[in-house]
Design an enzyme around this catalytic site. Structure first.
Site, PDB file in Angstrom:
ATOM      1  CD  GLU A  16      -3.012  -0.697  -0.120  1.00 13.89           C
ATOM      2  OE1 GLU A  16      -3.070   0.435  -0.596  1.00 13.89           O
ATOM      3  OE2 GLU A  16      -3.651  -1.653  -0.595  1.00 13.89           O
ATOM      4  CE1 TYR A  98      -7.248   2.967  -0.472  1.00 14.13           C
ATOM      5  CE2 TYR A  98      -4.859   3.242  -0.297  1.00 14.13           C
ATOM      6  CZ  TYR A  98      -5.966   2.542  -0.754  1.00 14.13           C
ATOM      7  OH  TYR A  98      -5.774   1.402  -1.472  1.00 14.13           O
ATOM      8  CG  ASP A 116      -8.468   4.002  -4.361  1.00 14.96           C
ATOM      9  OD1 ASP A 116      -9.692   4.110  -4.585  1.00 14.96           O
ATOM     10  OD2 ASP A 116      -7.760   3.139  -4.909  1.00 14.96           O
TER      11      ASP A 116
END
Ligand code: SF4
Length: 338
Positions: A16, A98, A116
Site C-alpha cells: 500500500e 486511506y 482512494d
C-alpha cells in the site's frame, strides 16, 4: 497483484505504501525486490536507512521509504506487533486515512472504508455529486456514503477487505476516469450519474490544472585522484537521504556556472572553478520540472564542511552503484560512463 494473495499485514502495508504514488505495473518489481531485501518487519526495522533507500531507488517519493522504515522501527520497539485498527495504524508515520483503512480491512477484517481516487470517482458518480469533490461538504458526503456502503456489505456477510478491493477494482476497470462501462456495472441500477447524464465522465468535476514550474539546476562533478564527490541530501527534505552531485536551483540573473559556484560555497564551504557542462537531463516531479546541468569542476580553495548537506564522500566510479541516487542524477551518472 502479488500482494493481494496475502493477508500478511507487513506485505499489505509495504504494497500500500508503494502504491500511494505509483502505478500497479511499476510497483510489482519493486515490491518483489523490497520483500526480498526486507522479508519481515524486523528485518526492515533493523536495516540501515541507506539500504532501505537503495532498495527504493528509482521508485520516487522517497519520503515513503523513510516513513516506512521509521514506522517499522517504532512497531518493533513497541513489541513488534503491527496495530490492528485503522485509528492505531494512522498514528504511524506515512500512514494516512486511506492506507490505514486498506491495511486494517485487508489484514485484520476491520470494517473501515478505504477511499482512494478510484473509489471516490465511483461514489461521486453514484451520488451525482456536482460540487468540487475536494470541498469539505462533498468530502463529508462521500465519506458518509463509503461508510454506509461498507456497513451494508459487512452486514450482508462480505469481508471488509474484499469489499474495499472490489470497489477499487470497479473504479479501476469499469468506472474509469475517461470511460465508464455502465452496462457492465453492478451499481448501474442505483447510479445517479448514469440515470441523469448523457456523459458520466463529466463527473467528478475537473479541477483546473495549475501551471507546472520549471527550474534550471546546476550541479558540480568534482573529481580528485580518480574519485568523484557525492553529497547526501538532508534527511528531512525532498529526496531526503539520497546521494547526488552537489548543486542547486539557478537564481534570477545568475549564470549556471555562477549558480554552481554559489551552491558549492553555501553547501560545502569551498571555492571551485567551474569548467565545461558535461551532461544535462530533464526530469519531471509531481509539482515541478527540472533541467539538471552537470559541470566538470575542480576545487581551488578551502576544506569541505557539511554546511547544507547531511554527509559527503569521495568515491571511485565503481563504488557509485552502492549509493541511492535520484533518477536525474542516475541519468547523469550513465552519461558520465558513456
Ligand atoms: S453506472 Fe456507470 S457511472 Fe455509475 S458507477 Fe457504474 S460505471 Fe460508474
Amino acid at each position: 497483484m502479488p500482494w493481494r494473495r496475502s493477508r500478511d499485514p507487513y506485505r499489505i502495508w509495504v504494497s500500500e505504501i508503494l502504491l500511494q504514488q505509483t502505478q500497479v505495473e511499476t510497483v510489482k518489481p519493486y515490491f518483489t525486490r523490497f520483500l526480498r531485501a526486507f522479508p519481515t518487519l524486523s528485518a526492515l526495522a533493523k536495516a540501515p536507512l541507506a539500504d532501505v533507500l537503495k532498495a527504493w531507488e528509482g521508485c520516487g517519493y522517497y519520503a515513503r521509504a523513510r516513513h516506512l522504515h521509521e514506522a517499522a522501527r517504532r512497531v518493533l520497539t513497541s513489541g513488534g506487533k503491527i496495530p490492528q485498527t485503522a485509528d492505531e495504524l494512522r498514528k504511524l508515520p506515512g500512514i494516512g486515512r486511506y492506507t490505514a483503512a486498506a491495511i486494517a480491512s485487508m489484514a485484520f477484517g476491520e470494517a473501515a472504508a478505504a477511499v482512494d481516487g478510484n473509489v471516490e470517482r465511483v461514489i461521486v458518480r453514484l451520488l451525482g455529486e456536482r460540487r468540487e469533490r475536494t470541498s469539505a461538504a462533498a468530502q463529508r458526503r462521500l465519506r458518509k456514503t463509503a461508510d454506509e456502503m461498507m456497513a451494508e456489505a459487512v452486514g450482508a456477510g462480505i469481508a471488509a477487505g474484499d469489499f474495499n478491493q472490489a470497489m477499487m477494482e470497479l473504479g479501476g476497470l469499469v468506472c474509469g476516469p475517461r470511460r465508464a462501462d455502465c452496462a457492465r456495472c453492478p451499481l448501474a441500477g442505483e447510479c445517479r450519474a448514469q440515470a441523469t447524464l448523457a456523459d458520466v465522465t463529466v463527473l467528478p468535476r475537473k479541477i483546473p490544472a495549475r501551471a507546472i514550474p520549471h527550474y534550471e539546476i546546476g550541479a558540480a562533478v568534482l573529481r580528485r585522484g580518480g574519485k568523484i564527490l557525492i553529497t547526501q541530501r538532508p534527511l528531512d527534505g525532498m529526496l531526503g537521504g539520497l546521494w547526488e552531485f552537489p548543486g542547486g536551483k539557478q537564481q534570477a540573473g545568475e549564470t549556471l556556472e555562477d549558480c554552481v559556484a554559489r551552491e558549492i560555497r553555501e553547501e560545502l564551504g569551498i571555492e571551485i572553478r567551474v569548467r565545461d557542462e558535461i551532461a544535462s537531463v530533464r526530469h519531471a516531479y509531481s509539482h515541478f520540472r527540472i533541467t539538471l546541468h552537470a559541470f566538470d569542476c575542480r576545487m581551488t580553495r578551502g576544506r569541505i564542511r557539511k554546511l547544507g548537506v547531511a554527509d559527503f564522500r569521495w568515491v571511485r566510479p565503481e563504488e557509485l552503484a552502492h549509493f541511492a541516487f535520484p533518477k536525474a542524477d542516475r541519468v547523469i551518472l550513465e552519461k558520465l560512463k558513456e
